[in-house]
Write an enzyme that holds these catalytic residues in place. Structure first.
Site, short mmCIF file in Angstrom:
data_model
loop_
_atom_site.label_atom_id
_atom_site.label_comp_id
_atom_site.label_asym_id
_atom_site.label_seq_id
_atom_site.Cartn_x
_atom_site.Cartn_y
_atom_site.Cartn_z
CB CYS A 2 -0.90 0.01 1.22
SG CYS A 2 -1.80 -1.51 1.49
NE ARG A 27 4.49 1.35 -1.56
CZ ARG A 27 5.55 1.13 -0.78
NH1 ARG A 27 6.73 1.56 -1.16
NH2 ARG A 27 5.43 0.51 0.36
CD1 TRP A 79 -1.83 -5.31 -3.77
CD2 TRP A 79 -1.57 -6.43 -1.86
NE1 TRP A 79 -1.48 -6.60 -4.09
CE2 TRP A 79 -1.31 -7.31 -2.93
CE3 TRP A 79 -1.46 -6.92 -0.56
CZ2 TRP A 79 -0.96 -8.64 -2.74
CZ3 TRP A 79 -1.11 -8.25 -0.37
CH2 TRP A 79 -0.87 -9.10 -1.46
CG ASN A 105 0.99 1.46 3.86
OD1 ASN A 105 -0.14 1.64 3.44
ND2 ASN A 105 2.06 2.01 3.30
N GLY A 106 0.20 -2.12 6.54
CA GLY A 106 0.53 -3.16 7.50
C GLY A 106 -0.68 -3.98 7.86
CD GLU A 486 14.72 -13.22 -11.02
OE1 GLU A 486 14.28 -12.12 -11.36
OE2 GLU A 486 14.38 -13.80 -9.96
CE LYS A 490 12.17 -10.41 -12.68
NZ LYS A 490 11.72 -11.10 -11.48
CD GLU A 493 7.87 -11.75 -10.35
OE1 GLU A 493 7.93 -11.43 -9.16
OE2 GLU A 493 8.75 -11.42 -11.17
CG HIS A 509 16.41 -37.90 -10.19
ND1 HIS A 509 16.70 -39.22 -9.94
CD2 HIS A 509 17.59 -37.29 -10.45
CE1 HIS A 509 18.01 -39.40 -10.02
NE2 HIS A 509 18.57 -38.24 -10.33
CE LYS A 604 10.25 -2.71 -7.43
NZ LYS A 604 10.87 -3.63 -8.40
#
Length: 609
Positions: A2, A27, A79, A105-106, A486, A490, A493, A509, A604
């Site tokens: 947020c 964000r 958010w 926020n939190g 990574e 990407k 995402e 395996h 973010k």
């Protein structure tokens, strides 16, 4: 996650707050809102006026009345954590008398318990959020001043918060507080700002104060003061933000992600600048606060990060083992802090975070410090919480990264680990010749990155060929495996294509069961001592009619397509091999019409658990 913005001064506040919210859109959020203190009538305090909207900031802006004047206000992008996205759940939240407004926020961990008590006392809640609990606690506080009301309310709260509070009866101030979620004050000329991120401030001031956990502040138009939640005065010295407002602009690119990928040659040059010592074939990292004797006493290194930072830490651990010959490994900070780890006094812990505020990483750092461990930080944001909590560390100097998915900061973080590994290696047993070899390789990186980026059109063409895949496999061995992880992250995402990463040696395996023509594989194939092993893995895939896209230093006959990247030193090759796959993810998402800078469900800076 947020975003918070606040202002008190002489200017019309609504346009300033909306501009600040727009700078925090990266964000991640699902709704937005604004509340301002209107002008006081004769003998009466100014009333609070609020507008909220589900959706983007532009939808909030469209709802703001033309007559919405005031010089003090707070605003928020939310958010969702408690309650679905809606106008009612959007911040700010106000009490029943419309006197108190809070943005937060939190997460308040004991919100359900507090809500039940307040409901029993007759309070009617208008939202499903945890934040509204805090509003009513402040409104019901019997203290005389706003500062004391907020402090009294916070004594009942368990969890994390970064808050800004307005009160109609105290319209000459904004009160803010921090515990686990960023709060930054901006110092202007007869005006004050507050935000959760300097991105919202740099267009107006570069003088900032970052609050510590357990710290509060009162902002007035011409002054500010800081103090603890217990009431003790603290000393706050403003620092200068090194990034300018232009750094947050798109710079002629269609998306921030594309801009940030294209900036990597300059970003890597920046992290190297002034740090290389040719005389002794080493590097200077002055912020480590770790002298040679202490460095030689380190018996193990544990790297902690989340998401992309964790993958950078995996490459960093390999670099440290190869160059410094110190046992090293990386672990998700989100797991580390919950498994009651054994904290060894001979182990050096390294915390990695782009924002320097990632809550899981910060909590791990705080737990390690509590147990007496030495912790270094590898972060991008100067003055961030992890940078302040750590015993020392290094900044990666990637510059502002606005897109939710990290690209240039990942690359710079890995380069920073190469510098750390070289520094430790030269203190220990790495030869002058090998030190010079690595330095020469580091210096070649910017030009080689530019060479890779020049091949974007071909990568775009390949992305279009694979954009119809429902799922993809990414494989690599040893140095190539974190690159595969990574690259897989990407792609998922930003394009929402399901992707999995495995060590190439693990294919037989189990994962080979997934291989078929509809399941393409991206293979990381560096020209090193494992080249033939990687080719054997591709043989296994081709024998099962799998399509292969290789990222390699030479064309691979067994692959359907190869992205050829320039060769550097073996240890540094992972830095280069990840960059074309950033472009691959970008152009795949572009071909699919995704919202590239704001992927669904993601934020973010993850400042909640």
């Amino acid at each position: 996650m947020c975003g918070i913005v606040g202002y008190i001064g002489r200017r019309d506040v609504a346009p300033l707050l909306l501009e600040g919210l727009q700078r925090l859109e990266y964000r991640g959020y699902d709704s937005a809102g604004i509340v301002i203190t209107g002008k006081a009538a004769a003998g009466k305090p100014g009333a609070l006026k609020m507008v909220k909207a589900k959706g983007r900031v532009r939808e909030l802006e469209a709802k703001v009345p033309k007559r919405f004047a005031g010089t003090t206000g707070i605003a928020h992008t939310r958010w969702a954590t408690h309650g679905a996205p809606s106008d009612e759940n959007a911040h700010p939240h106000m009490d029943a008398e419309n006197k108190v407004a809070v943005v937060h926020n939190g997460i308040i961990d004991n919100a359900s318990e507090l809500r039940a008590k307040l409901t029993a006392d007759g309070i009617v809640f208008l939202s499903e959020t945890d934040t509204e609990v805090l509003v009513h606690l402040i409104a019901r506080a019997r203290a005389e001043t706003l500062e004391e009301k907020v402090r009294e309310a916070l004594r009942h709260v368990e969890g994390t918060y970064g808050i800004a509070v307005l009160h109609a009866d105290f319209n000459d101030r904004i009160v803010v507080a921090r515990n686990g979620s960023p709060v930054v004050l901006g110092i202007g000329e007869k005006e004050m700002f507050v935000a959760s991120d300097v991105a919202a401030l740099v267009a107006h001031t570069r003088q900032v104060v970052t609050l510590d956990d357990g710290e509060m502040a009162t902002l007035k138009a011409d002054d500010f003061r800081t103090y603890t939640t217990e009431g003790s005065t603290t000393t706050a010295t403003p620092t200068t933000v090194e990034w300018e407002a232009e750094s947050y602009d798109m710079g002629g690119h269609d998306t921030y992600m594309h801009k940030e990928i294209s900036e990597q040659a300059d970003a890597v040059d920046r992290v190297l600048r002034g740090r290389i010592d040719d005389r002794f074939s080493t590097v200077h990292l002055g912020g480590l606060n770790l002298d040679a004797r202490e460095a030689r006493g380190v018996r193990r290194i544990k790297i902690l990060g989340c998401g992309t930072s964790y993958h950078a830490g995996q490459i960093g651990a390999q670099l440290i083992e190869e160059l410094a010959r110190i046992p090293a490994d990386a672990e998700p900070a989100s797991e580390f802090r919950y498994r009651n780890p054994v904290v060894d006094p001979d182990t050096l812990y390294v915390a990695v975070s782009q924002s320097g505020e990632t809550y899981d990483v910060l909590a791990a750092v705080q737990e390690l410090k509590r147990k007496g461990a030495r912790v270094l930080g590898v972060v991008n944001v100067v003055g961030s919480a992890i940078a302040r909590e750590a015993d020392g560390g290094t900044y990666v100097h990637a510059g502002p990264e606005v897109c939710v998915v990290s690209t240039k900061c990942f690359t710079n973080t890995v380069v920073a680990f190469a510098l750390l590994a070289l520094h430790l290696g030269r203190i220990r047993d790495l030869s002058v010749a090998d030190g010079k070899r690595i330095i020469d390789g580091l210096r070649r990186l910017p030009e080689q990155i530019s060479e890779i980026l020049a091949g974007e059109d071909e990568i775009k063409r390949l992305a279009a060929e694979y954009a119809d895949a429902k799922s993809m496999m990414f494989i690599g061995r040893v140095r190539g495996y974190p690159v595969a992880r990574e690259a897989s992250l990407k792609l998922k995402e930003v394009s929402y294509i399901h992707a999995e990463a495995y060590p190439a040696s693990e294919l037989k395996h189990g994962p080979l069961a997934l291989i078929e023509p509809a399941m393409p594989t991206v293979a990381i194939v560096p020209d090193d001592d494992l080249l033939e092993k990687n080719r054997a893995a591709m043989e296994e895939i081709k024998a099962r009619s799998g399509r292969i896209l290789a990222v390699a230093h030479q064309v691979q006959e067994k692959a359907d397509h190869t992205i050829v990247v320039p060769k550097n030193e073996n240890e540094l090759d992972p830095i280069l091999m990840g960059i074309p796959l950033q472009l691959f993810a970008y152009h795949t998402a572009l071909a699919m019409g995704r919202d590239i800078d704001k992927p669904r469900n993601l934020a973010k800076s993850v400042t909640v658990e």
